[in-house]
Design an enzyme around this catalytic site. Structure first.
Site, PDB file in Angstrom:
ATOM      1  N   SER A  79       0.805  -1.218   0.000  1.00  0.00           N
ATOM      2  CA  SER A  79       0.000   0.000   0.000  1.00  0.00           C
ATOM      3  C   SER A  79       0.841   1.272   0.000  1.00  0.00           C
ATOM      4  CB  SER A  79      -0.940   0.003   1.213  1.00  0.00           C
ATOM      5  OG  SER A  79      -0.200  -0.068   2.425  1.00  0.00           O
ATOM      6  N   THR A  80       2.054   1.221   0.526  1.00  0.00           N
ATOM      7  CA  THR A  80       2.933   2.394   0.496  1.00  0.00           C
ATOM      8  C   THR A  80       3.714   2.451  -0.815  1.00  0.00           C
ATOM      9  OG1 THR A  80       3.169   2.209   2.907  1.00  0.00           O
ATOM     10  CG2 THR A  80       4.678   3.684   1.774  1.00  0.00           C
ATOM     11  N   GLU A 156      10.595  -9.519  -4.065  1.00  0.00           N
ATOM     12  CA  GLU A 156      11.128  -8.278  -3.493  1.00  0.00           C
ATOM     13  C   GLU A 156      12.612  -8.435  -3.154  1.00  0.00           C
ATOM     14  OE1 GLU A 156       7.091  -6.476  -1.368  1.00  0.00           O
ATOM     15  OE2 GLU A 156       8.400  -7.826  -0.245  1.00  0.00           O
ATOM     16  N   LYS A 174       5.522   1.428  11.912  1.00  0.00           N
ATOM     17  CA  LYS A 174       6.322   0.258  11.544  1.00  0.00           C
ATOM     18  C   LYS A 174       7.663   0.212  12.278  1.00  0.00           C
ATOM     19  CE  LYS A 174       3.073  -0.711   8.665  1.00  0.00           C
ATOM     20  NZ  LYS A 174       3.260  -0.784   7.223  1.00  0.00           N
TER      21      LYS A 174
END
Length: 288
Positions: A79-80, A156, A174
């Site tokens: 989402s970021t 990733e 986070k």
């Protein structure tokens, strides 16, 4: 040194193009002050931002600060990272970025990039990247990460480990003193004899005290949302390791898990981070 945009600029205006502008609510909203923990810190004077606005700020800032024309760029997942991909597409369309190619880290990032006409390549043709930008699920004081809540941890890591710079973008929730209790550590494993591999991983000395939970439903969420075993983009399963206490030695755990036969890879990203761009209720900070 990054400074907020001039008051007249709106990041949400259809005519918005300046690379220094981040979000409409930044207008007159920040003052700059030093911080002993970071090399840049912006404090918010008046305006409270939503979580999505904070994510957009760090996503846009990462692209503005680290992506230049002619680069090979890794596009993260989540989402970021979504906003970083959005920013790359916007700057390409506006002509402010030219001659770049990007490598997506998931099917959904690939689809987003294609919708924005971002030129894509793979590691098969480009084994070295200038920069990769991605989010994280946890960040410890040594900038070690837990990633993979969205299920894209293998791709990733393959992309980000070969990047000259790896820029992490997060909101302040986070940040943690120790990895583990705040977010389970995902481990991607082969479907073959997956229960055996789960038990083997859970029994590792560095994983003592963890609860190994097979991810169910969608691979993009570690919250069970279906009755079928979650399958990654690579056709594998994910085991989420839940810890009640902080992990004592994340690099040692990473090594032990990686050495386990049946494990494809894991969500501990240790010693890879170049800088972390952090968005919080008081503004943006950068830690490297």
């Amino acid at each position: 040194f990054w400074a907020p945009p001039p008051p007249a600029v709106s990041a949400f205006s259809p005519a918005f193009t300046p690379r220094t502008a981040i979000t409409q609510k930044l207008n007159n909203a920040f003052t700059v002050s030093p911080s002993p923990r970071t090399n840049t810190f912006l404090t918010m004077a008046e305006t409270a931002l939503t979580q999505d606005e904070l994510k957009k700020m760090v996503g846009y800032k990462a692209v503005d600060d680290y992506v230049k024309s002619g680069m090979v760029v890794g596009l993260g997942t989540g989402s970021t990272a979504y906003f970083a991909v959005e920013r790359v597409g916007q700057l390409l369309k506006d002509g402010e970025l030219k001659d770049i190619v990007c490598i997506p880290t998931s099917v959904r990032t690939k689809e987003q990039a294609e919708s924005l006409d971002i030129p894509l390549v793979t590691l098969d043709t480009h084994s070295k990247l200038d920069v990769a930008i991605d989010g994280a699920d946890e960040v410890d004081p040594d900038l070690n990460l837990v990633k993979g809540g969205g299920g894209a941890l293998l791709r990733e890591k393959m992309v980000e480990i070969v990047s000259d710079k790896f820029i992490v973008i997060v909101d302040e929730s986070k940040l943690c003193d120790g990895l583990g209790p705040g977010f389970p550590v995902p481990v991607e494993i082969t479907p073959f004899c997956h229960e055996h591999t789960m038990r083997t991983v859970a029994a590792l000395p560095a994983c003592e005290g963890c609860e190994a939970v097979l991810r169910m439903g969608s691979s993009s969420s570690n919250v069970p949302d279906g009755d079928e075993i979650a399958v990654t983009d690579n056709g594998n399963y994910i085991v989420d390791l839940h810890f009640k206490e902080p992990i004592k030695d994340a690099p040692a755990m990473a090594q032990q898990i990686k050495n386990t036969v049946g494990v494809v890879d894991h969500g501990l990203f240790c010693g890879m981070t170049t800088a972390v761009i952090i968005a919080g209720k008081d503004g943006i900070s950068v830690k490297d």
